[in-house]
Design an enzyme around this catalytic site. Structure first.
Site, PDB file in Angstrom:
ATOM      1  N   GLY A  99      -3.037  -2.860   0.399  1.00  0.00           N
ATOM      2  CA  GLY A  99      -4.952  -3.265   1.358  1.00  0.00           C
ATOM      3  C   GLY A  99      -5.739  -3.230   0.253  1.00  0.00           C
ATOM      4  N   SER A 100      -6.596  -3.092   0.331  1.00  0.00           N
ATOM      5  CA  SER A 100      -8.062  -2.883  -0.621  1.00  0.00           C
ATOM      6  C   SER A 100      -7.922  -1.730  -2.316  1.00  0.00           C
ATOM      7  CB  SER A 100      -9.765  -2.811   0.246  1.00  0.00           C
ATOM      8  OG  SER A 100      -9.929  -3.961   0.696  1.00  0.00           O
ATOM      9  N   ALA A 101      -6.819  -0.854  -0.904  1.00  0.00           N
ATOM     10  CA  ALA A 101      -6.536   0.374  -1.893  1.00  0.00           C
ATOM     11  C   ALA A 101      -6.698  -0.361  -3.249  1.00  0.00           C
ATOM     12  CB  ALA A 101      -6.004   1.385  -1.381  1.00  0.00           C
ATOM     13  N   LEU A 102      -5.797  -0.792  -4.204  1.00  0.00           N
ATOM     14  CA  LEU A 102      -5.238  -1.507  -4.634  1.00  0.00           C
ATOM     15  C   LEU A 102      -6.137  -2.556  -5.666  1.00  0.00           C
ATOM     16  CD1 LEU A 102      -2.413  -1.561  -6.414  1.00  0.00           C
ATOM     17  CD2 LEU A 102      -3.087  -4.175  -5.886  1.00  0.00           C
ATOM     18  N   LYS A 103      -7.512  -2.776  -5.176  1.00  0.00           N
ATOM     19  CA  LYS A 103      -8.406  -3.968  -5.835  1.00  0.00           C
ATOM     20  C   LYS A 103      -9.089  -2.150  -7.475  1.00  0.00           C
ATOM     21  CE  LYS A 103      -9.948  -5.535  -2.147  1.00  0.00           C
ATOM     22  NZ  LYS A 103     -11.511  -5.886  -1.051  1.00  0.00           N
TER      23      LYS A 103
END
Length: 685
Positions: free
Chosen positions: A422-426
């Site tokens: 999820g957004s942890a990869l942003k």
């Protein structure tokens, strides 16, 4: 072939056999006519286990004193008992004694090399040399009433310590439940049924132990091992263990004592990491029979116990000694010192490990904590878990069934797997975009509300985001507010080729260089190229087919503290600091991302603001990953992520923590993880 030719061939064969027999007879006669040669021949018979041949070389007086049966039994028991082989005899030069041969013996044994000088009385009898036998021919110190004993010296298995010297796996005690048959009550059947119920055994299994041939009424019969009572614990499991032992002691004849064993002081808190040992199987013993194992050995079955088996497993020693008839040791003939297993000191902080487990034990989660400056892994936790001690004392069928049928899968090691980030990869996508020049960090990609699609070619599919905000839709704000639409647009600007190439450069598709096997991360199924625009857009905010291992994610985040280089994680204190991938990201891009991640925590609108500490600067990123069967599925669950680190800390006290919790939908999403992480961070700092 005619009959005459056949006769000639038969005659020729007989002639060869007779000639060979004559040569052998001549050799034996020659041997028996030389004192030195008869001694060598006598000793050579030991290797061939020809004890009867040895007896035939004794003089008449010796044979009158000792029967052939007694001679063979005595020699066979000693030589084969010590594993004698490769026996070499060297006659000592300059013999001074008449009717005696002095020589040196060297032989291999189960206790290693044995060397000693000796002397044999040899004299002629009826024209041939014969040996006067006494027990000293075996070993000079051996008397006729002495015994030779082979004693094993058990080596200790190496201990596994945490960074502060606390034991994670080592020598301890368990509760050994035994039964003295002669002290049982008259109602034996009822007692056995009660005992079996408490121990989760069948009464027939206890009966079988009591019916062993060696059992006597006054002898203690071992029945089962249990964990020691932990009086300091109020857990349900420990309280039940205490109750069971209390009830057992009410049964006549039952005793509970201490027995030395491998123990795991942190139990469930380190089970997936440390693993456990059990008795060696027949197959394992066959493959390790030359490595110092026997049927009584234990062997690592999982975790670090299995990984470090060769180092932890010691080599048992052995002593071959002579004892007199009173049982006193007379002489040590041979000795191989034991070699204890190697002790291993980990970088794990057991307090942090325990706190993480206690915090998330009711969740399906995993946590990785490392020092981003040194690569030292300080915690690896997977919840729920099992107790390694249960395997050591003997896992009951009931408990094994419970573990395997538990829907929360306590045996499943979550930090070794790959998950949708999820957004942890942003932050990773942002660093790639800025570092490759594909993304202007100050550029405004435009607001699109809470849903967006590139154009009508996407059909009904739209990218959605949770937060609307004022100000430019730039990288900083997109990270603070965790804007999915911004990163979908950013991924399209970066392009599939550049994104996948840079992700591969950051370790996707690679084996993670770590002691434990970790599943490699992926940017698409089977690392196939990203060809679909929707998949590319979804990949930009950590969805699509992107799956990441938590330890790999932690290593990528370490680059934001190391000018773009990813630290190599390690578990042993002796390992030195090293990078897994140098310059995985552009250094200026990494520094920029770090500054933005600080605002994710410090800005009141930041998704990680709930973890802010008053005296410690933190940087981090949340992530909520949707897990669903299809794009249209609305009944799926969510994973909650929080990646947080201390950007201003030195190498000695820096910390980076990555936590993933399953099923956070309707429980606050990633905010659930943020709040729990704050409590842990406060205690750590």
């Amino acid at each position: 072939m005619n009959l005459i030719k056949k006769h000639k061939i038969v005659f020729l064969i007989l002639a060869v056999i007779l000639a060979m027999a004559a040569v052998l007879l001549a050799y034996k006669l020659a041997v028996l006519k030389s004192p030195e040669k008869i001694i060598k021949q006598y000793m050579a018979c030991i290797e061939e286990q020809d004890y009867e041949g040895m007896y035939e070389m004794l003089d008449q007086e010796s044979q009158d004193k000792v029967t052939k049966k007694a001679f063979i039994t005595r020699n066979q028991n000693i030589y084969e008992g010590i594993g004698a082989k490769n026996i070499e005899i060297t006659i000592i030069e300059g013999q001074e004694k008449k009717d005696a041969v002095q020589y040196k013996t060297v032989m291999d044994s189960s206790a290693g090399k044995i060397r000693f000088p000796n002397e044999a009385v040899v004299h002629k009898e009826q024209g041939r040399y014969r040996i006067t036998w006494n027990d000293g021919l075996i070993f000079p110190q051996l008397g006729s009433e002495d015994k030779v004993r082979v004693q094993a010296e058990k080596a200790d298995r190496g201990t596994i310590y945490d960074r502060s010297g606390n034991v994670l796996a080592g020598k301890g005690t368990v509760a050994a439940v035994g039964l003295i048959p002669g002290k049982m009550s008259k109602d034996k059947t009822a007692d056995l049924e009660k005992m079996a119920g408490l121990l989760d055994m069948a009464p027939a299994d206890i009966e079988k132990k009591l019916n062993a041939k060696w059992v006597k009424p006054d002898l203690l019969v071992p029945i089962k091992k249990l964990k020691k009572i932990n009086e300091a614990s109020s857990s349900t499991v420990d309280l039940e263990n205490a109750r069971i032992q209390e009830e057992l002691l009410k049964i006549p004849g039952v005793t509970i004592g201490d027995e030395e064993s491998r123990v795991y002081p942190l139990g469930e808190k380190t089970a997936h990491l440390i693993g456990y040992v059990q008795g060696i199987s027949a197959e394992e013993l066959e493959s390790r029979k030359d490595q110092g194992y026997d049927q009584y050995s234990v062997i690592g079955k999982s975790g670090l116990e299995r990984l470090y088996e060769k180092r932890l497993h010691g080599q048992d020693g052995e002593r071959i000694a002579i004892y007199n008839k009173n049982g006193s040791e007379k002489a040590v003939v041979g000795q191989r010192p034991k070699k204890d297993g190697e002790d291993i000191k980990l970088t794990i902080d057991s307090r942090l490990q325990a706190q993480l487990y206690d915090t998330y034990q009711a969740d399906k989660s995993c946590s990785v904590v490392l020092n981003p400056k040194s690569g030292e892994v300080m915690a690896l936790v997977s919840t729920p878990s099992y107790d390694s001690n249960d395997f050591v004392v003997g896992m009951s069928e009931k408990r094994w069934k419970q573990l395997n049928e538990d829907p929360n899968t306590p045996m499943y090691n979550r930090y070794k797997q790959i998950w949708s980030p999820g957004s942890a990869l942003k932050p990773v996508v942002g660093a790639i975009g800025v570092g490759t020049g594909k993304l202007d960090p100050n550029g405004d990609l435009g607001h699109s509300g809470k849903s967006w699609q590139k154009d009508s070619s996407w059909g009904g599919y739209k990218v959605t985001t949770l937060h609307e905000y004022s100000g430019p839709a730039n990288l900083e704000n997109a990270l603070i507010y965790s804007d999915n639409i911004y990163f979908a647009k950013a991924a399209l600007k970066i392009g599939a080729d550049t994104l996948t190439k840079q992700l591969a450069q950051a370790g996707f598709g690679q084996e993670i260089p770590f002691a434990l096997d970790m599943t490699p991360s992926q940017y698409s199924n089977d690392q196939k190229p990203i060809e679909d625009e929707i998949q590319l857009a979804d990949s930009g905010y950590g969805q699509g087919q992107v799956l990441v291992n938590p330890l790999h994610l932690a290593s990528m985040y370490s680059a934001f503290s190391n000018q773009g280089s990813m630290i190599k994680p390690h578990l042993e204190q002796k390992e030195e600091t090293a990078y897994w991938i140098e310059n995985a990201f552009d250094s200026k891009a990494a520094d920029l991302i770090q500054q933005d991640l600080e605002k994710v925590i410090s800005d009141p609108n930041g998704t990680g603001h709930g973890a802010q500490l008053s005296k410690i600067k933190l940087a981090g990123k949340t992530g909520t990953a949707e897990i669903k069967a299809s794009k249209e599925d609305t009944s799926g669950t969510e994973l909650g992520w929080f990646c947080v680190f201390s950007p201003d800390k030195t190498k000695d006290n820096s910390l980076l923590m990555v936590t993933m919790v399953e099923d956070v939908k309707d429980r606050g999403g990633s905010g659930y993880v943020v709040q729990k992480s704050k409590d842990i961070l406060e205690k750590f700092f």
